[in-house]
Design a protein around this motif. Structure first.
Motif, PDB file in Angstrom:
ATOM      1  N   TYR A   1       0.213  65.185  86.823  1.00  0.00           N
ATOM      2  CA  TYR A   1       0.493  66.205  85.546  1.00  0.00           C
ATOM      3  C   TYR A   1      -0.716  66.565  84.866  1.00  0.00           C
ATOM      4  N   SER A   2      -1.857  65.847  85.069  1.00  0.00           N
ATOM      5  CA  SER A   2      -2.764  65.903  84.086  1.00  0.00           C
ATOM      6  C   SER A   2      -4.367  65.325  84.393  1.00  0.00           C
TER       7      SER A   2
ATOM      8  N   THR B   1      -5.487  63.108  82.718  1.00  0.00           N
ATOM      9  CA  THR B   1      -5.497  61.716  82.180  1.00  0.00           C
ATOM     10  C   THR B   1      -4.728  60.981  83.145  1.00  0.00           C
TER      11      THR B   1
ATOM     12  N   PHE C   1      -2.758  58.136  85.076  1.00  0.00           N
ATOM     13  CA  PHE C   1      -1.911  57.109  84.760  1.00  0.00           C
ATOM     14  C   PHE C   1      -1.639  56.129  86.018  1.00  0.00           C
TER      15      PHE C   1
ATOM     16  N   ARG D   1       3.598  74.176  81.125  1.00  0.00           N
ATOM     17  CA  ARG D   1       3.212  72.583  81.415  1.00  0.00           C
ATOM     18  C   ARG D   1       2.150  72.790  82.217  1.00  0.00           C
TER      19      ARG D   1
ATOM     20  N   PHE E   1      -1.047  74.448  80.779  1.00  0.00           N
ATOM     21  CA  PHE E   1      -1.735  72.902  79.827  1.00  0.00           C
ATOM     22  C   PHE E   1      -2.552  72.444  80.881  1.00  0.00           C
TER      23      PHE E   1
ATOM     24  N   ALA F   1      -4.217  68.639  70.899  1.00  0.00           N
ATOM     25  CA  ALA F   1      -3.305  68.845  71.861  1.00  0.00           C
ATOM     26  C   ALA F   1      -2.498  70.190  71.317  1.00  0.00           C
TER      27      ALA F   1
ATOM     28  N   HIS G   1      -1.888  73.591  73.173  1.00  0.00           N
ATOM     29  CA  HIS G   1      -0.559  74.281  73.363  1.00  0.00           C
ATOM     30  C   HIS G   1      -0.291  75.529  72.682  1.00  0.00           C
TER      31      HIS G   1
ATOM     32  N   ALA H   1      -4.212  57.378  75.120  1.00  0.00           N
ATOM     33  CA  ALA H   1      -3.758  57.667  76.411  1.00  0.00           C
ATOM     34  C   ALA H   1      -2.185  58.017  76.474  1.00  0.00           C
ATOM     35  N   LEU H   2      -1.440  57.423  75.950  1.00  0.00           N
ATOM     36  CA  LEU H   2       0.107  57.672  75.908  1.00  0.00           C
ATOM     37  C   LEU H   2       0.185  59.088  75.265  1.00  0.00           C
TER      38      LEU H   2
ATOM     39  N   ASN I   1      -1.998  61.464  74.937  1.00  0.00           N
ATOM     40  CA  ASN I   1      -2.362  62.605  75.862  1.00  0.00           C
ATOM     41  C   ASN I   1      -1.229  62.777  76.780  1.00  0.00           C
ATOM     42  N   ARG I   2      -0.833  61.948  77.567  1.00  0.00           N
ATOM     43  CA  ARG I   2       0.072  61.955  78.576  1.00  0.00           C
ATOM     44  C   ARG I   2       1.495  62.628  78.264  1.00  0.00           C
ATOM     45  N   LEU I   3       2.026  62.127  77.121  1.00  0.00           N
ATOM     46  CA  LEU I   3       3.118  62.854  76.690  1.00  0.00           C
ATOM     47  C   LEU I   3       2.961  64.365  76.330  1.00  0.00           C
ATOM     48  N   SER I   4       1.701  64.606  75.793  1.00  0.00           N
ATOM     49  CA  SER I   4       1.404  65.887  75.257  1.00  0.00           C
ATOM     50  C   SER I   4       1.121  66.779  76.557  1.00  0.00           C
ATOM     51  N   GLU I   5       0.838  66.409  77.709  1.00  0.00           N
ATOM     52  CA  GLU I   5       0.893  67.116  78.887  1.00  0.00           C
ATOM     53  C   GLU I   5       1.999  67.354  79.171  1.00  0.00           C
ATOM     54  N   LEU I   6       2.900  66.417  79.143  1.00  0.00           N
ATOM     55  CA  LEU I   6       4.454  66.782  79.535  1.00  0.00           C
ATOM     56  C   LEU I   6       5.114  67.668  78.537  1.00  0.00           C
ATOM     57  N   GLY I   7       4.486  67.777  77.443  1.00  0.00           N
ATOM     58  CA  GLY I   7       5.403  68.918  76.621  1.00  0.00           C
ATOM     59  C   GLY I   7       5.733  68.235  75.157  1.00  0.00           C
TER      60      GLY I   7
ATOM     61  N   TYR J   1       4.505  66.925  71.957  1.00  0.00           N
ATOM     62  CA  TYR J   1       3.256  67.077  71.025  1.00  0.00           C
ATOM     63  C   TYR J   1       3.743  67.521  69.643  1.00  0.00           C
TER      64      TYR J   1
END
Lengths: 615, 74
Positions: free
Chosen positions: A76-77, A79, A81, A111, A114, A197, A201, B25-26, B28-34, B36
């Motif tokens: 997805y990114s 970053t 995981f 998405r 981004f 972020a 966005h 990290a989390l 960032n991750r959540l932000s990339e999923l939308g 934020y």
């Protein structure tokens, strides 16, 4: 991860004058379909991260120039995981490619964009494929690619991987970008690297506002379907029904093909042995060819139909969007074991056959989850073990067969879950990873892609697992038929001698005779063999085995024997699959030792508790 | 405007995301999923187990533990 392993080997594409193109994108964006379209289904599997992360490689050509395409794991990114995501991110960062093709889902552009932004900060040679453009059009989403190009400073091409529309233009743009090298856009975006972020966005939203027009077309399907599928009361029954269908299809549909393969190989074996004997070769040569080599190749190929059908269905389920939902449905139930909801799928499949089930752990994203699940799978009582239980339960527990069988299945499942829990907790020390996944729109799978992926999985299994299974089969043949002249699998053979030698180990479990030991040894190759090996060791036909057993076993020692058969190494193929999927020989060997020890302790406890209780 | 945690948001409501109280990290991750600060999310499912949200026109499932780290305004 180093750039020297996996697809980025020295002396590869670049040296051969080829252009290398990395395919990146989120899961569910249609990346595999596009990859399949570009390579016309011709692909092979390469490895990242030693052996644990795989990605597919293929080739295509544009205007006479050949392009190597690497399909990186979905991410997805930037970053990462999971190990897969890290591999994808590192591949982009190490820079050994000519161009990156980002596959974006045109229906969920925000998405994807981004991610484009994050990608462009690291690399300027990016072409964005706005995939599912046809679907977006149907939903009334109009897109102006040139407006996006102005905003991002990268090329955007509308494509449909499903129909092939726009793919030629995509390749042409990719070539242009590869030739030009870094674009000036990169510098512009890099300046904003520190921005948060929210700013990113907002940037994406401004770009979208200028480029995309919704004219109120049809909404995506799935709005109401989710209400039923994710409903706490309906979700689990539906899941069970779907799993039942997959299970039936995998093990019933493939039965005919499996039986045909079996028949062909046993006929071929007999024919070859007969022919060798007639041509004057010594009897052992015929036996080697028949029982060692041809039977060994056959024992690899019998798994192929089940693996193909299973992976066809799993990929199809993934494509429809249902697989992602299973994580949500089963999260609560599986949560107690520390495993994610999706882990239920390989575990359930294990009741059919452990080998495809271990391969099915690929549907899990995190390595800890994959490892702990694949270690639990061999405890799931497969259909081969069922054949042993039927003979023993029939002979000793005729009145309570059902109860005994249920107990065994339950014991296996409980042992597996316990193992997974303990391994995750103590060996990996991994906290339970919390779920954060996209639930893709429901859609009809691209059958062509699904079939080609399933075919790739199957051939890869046959190639890689095959050699080891074959070698083991030949080794067992050697032990069972040497020294020359002995009857196959008799007490005088090396296997028989070994059986007599190890049989004292089984005395505390109630079956310390060489016949039981030798059938357990053969059972290590395949559980189906336990019964026939035992029948020949006792000098009885398979039909007459029940009466012979009565004089060698008590009901208690029979139960102990069944528990041992249930829990010890399922078969060589399973261990080979474990090694293959974990990428670690030590883990596979350690697991095999653990299973044997676990089985011994469990059978010991049951036998001696039974004795103490006066059975 | 009432402030609460995402895990307490009512099913069927649309909320505005506030602070995400989590590691970088989390976040960032959540932000990339939308997810934020300032973004919007519609709560599709919030009964037991993971939450299902609609963000950026697509659906997302997140664990209850994560939802407890996300402040929202309804």
């Amino acid at each position: 991860m180093s750039c020297h392993s996996g697809v980025a080997r020295p002396g590869d594409a670049a040296a051969r004058g080829m252009m290398r193109c990395l395919l990146v994108g989120a899961p569910n964006c249609g990346k595999s379909t596009l990859f399949n379209r570009l390579t016309k289904g011709k692909q092979k599997v390469g490895n990242w991260h030693g052996k644990t992360v795989e990605c597919k490689e293929g080739e295509c050509s544009v205007g006479g120039r050949r392009i190597e395409i690497v399909d990186l794991p979905g991410t997805y990114s930037m970053t990462p995981f999971s190990a897969e995501e890290r591999a994808a991110v590192e591949a982009v960062q190490c820079g050994r490619f000519d161009v990156v093709l980002q596959v974006a889902d045109a229906c969920h552009l925000e998405r994807s964009l981004f991610f484009t932004l994050a990608l462009l900060r690291r690399c300027g040679r990016v072409v964005v494929a706005l995939n599912k453009a046809d679907e977006a059009k149907r939903r009334g989403i109009g897109m102006d690619a040139s407006s996006l190009e102005r905003a991002f400073g990268a090329k955007f091409v509308l494509v449909s991987a499903k129909t092939g529309e726009g793919v030629a233009r995509l390749l042409a743009e990719a070539e242009t970008v590869a030739k030009a090298g870094e674009t000036p856009a990169r510098a512009k975006l890099t300046k904003g690297k520190e921005s948060g972020a929210k700013e990113d966005h907002e940037f994406v939203q401004r770009a979208l506002f200028a480029a995309v027009k919704h004219d109120g077309g049809k909404r995506a399907a799935g709005v109401d379907v989710d209400r039923a599928l994710l409903n706490p009361w309906l979700g689990i029954p539906i899941f069970i029904a779907v799993m039942w269908l997959v299970f039936q299809a995998t093990f019933v549909l493939s039965t005919q093909a499996t039986e045909a393969i079996d028949a062909v190989f046993s006929a071929a074996g007999e024919f070859a042995a007969g022919a060798l004997l007639q041509s004057g070769s010594p009897p052992w040569a015929g036996s080697l060819v028949q029982n060692g080599i041809i039977a060994g190749v056959g024992s690899v190929l019998v798994f192929a139909p089940a693996i193909f059908v299973l992976f066809f269905l799993l990929h199809a389920l993934e494509d429809t969007g249902y697989l992602a939902r299973i994580a949500v449905i089963l999260d609560g139930i599986m949560g107690k074991t520390g495993l994610p909801g999706r882990a239920a799928i390989p575990l359930i499949l294990g009741f059919g056959c452990n080998v495809p089930a271990i391969r099915a752990t690929r549907i899990l994203d995190a390595k800890e989850d994959r490892l702990s699940t694949m270690l639990a799978v061999p405890f799931m009582s497969c259909s081969a073990r069922f054949q042993v239980f039927v003979v023993f339960a029939g002979a000793f527990f005729a009145a309570n067969q059902g109860v005994v069988l249920l107990f065994l299945y339950f014991l296996g499942a409980a042992s597996g879950l316990l193992t997974a829990f303990a391994f995750r907790r103590f060996a990996m020390r991994a906290p339970r990873s919390e779920l954060a996944v996209e639930l893709p729109d429901y859609q009809v799978p691209s059958w062509e892609t699904v079939a080609s992926q399933a075919l790739l999985e199957t051939t890869e299994f046959a190639k890689r697992a095959g050699t080891i299974i074959l070698a083991c089969s030949v080794l067992v043949w050697f032990l069972a038929s040497m020294p020359t002249g002995v009857e196959y699998g008799s007490k005088e053979s090396y296997a028989g001698a070994l059986g007599s030698f190890i049989s004292p180990l089984f005395a505390p479990l109630g079956f310390g005779n060489w016949q039981a030991s030798i059938s357990l040894m053969f059972g290590g190759v395949a559980k189906e063999v336990v019964v026939s090996a035992m029948a020949s060791a006792y000098g009885a036909g398979e039909g007459g085995l029940s009466s012979v057993l009565a004089s060698h076993f008590t009901p208690l020692s029979a139960l102990s024997f069944m528990v041992f058969v249930l829990l010890y190494v399922p078969c060589i193929a399973t261990i080979v699959a474990l090694r293959r999927e974990s990428g670690s020989t030590a883990l596979a060997v350690g697991a095999a030792a653990y299973y044997v020890l676990f089985a011994w302790v469990a059978a010991f406890l049951i036998y001696n508790t039974g004795l103490a209780l006066g059975f | 405007m009432s402030r609460m945690l995402l895990s307490d948001a009512k099913q069927g409501t649309t909320v505005t995301i506030g602070k995400v109280v989590a590691g970088h990290a989390l976040q960032n991750r959540l932000s990339e999923l939308g997810i934020y600060e300032g973004g919007k999310a519609r709560v599709i499912k919030n009964d037991s187990g993971p939450l299902v949200l609609e963000v950026l026109g697509g659906r997302l499932a997140i664990g209850r533990g994560q939802a407890k780290k996300i402040e929202v305004a309804a």
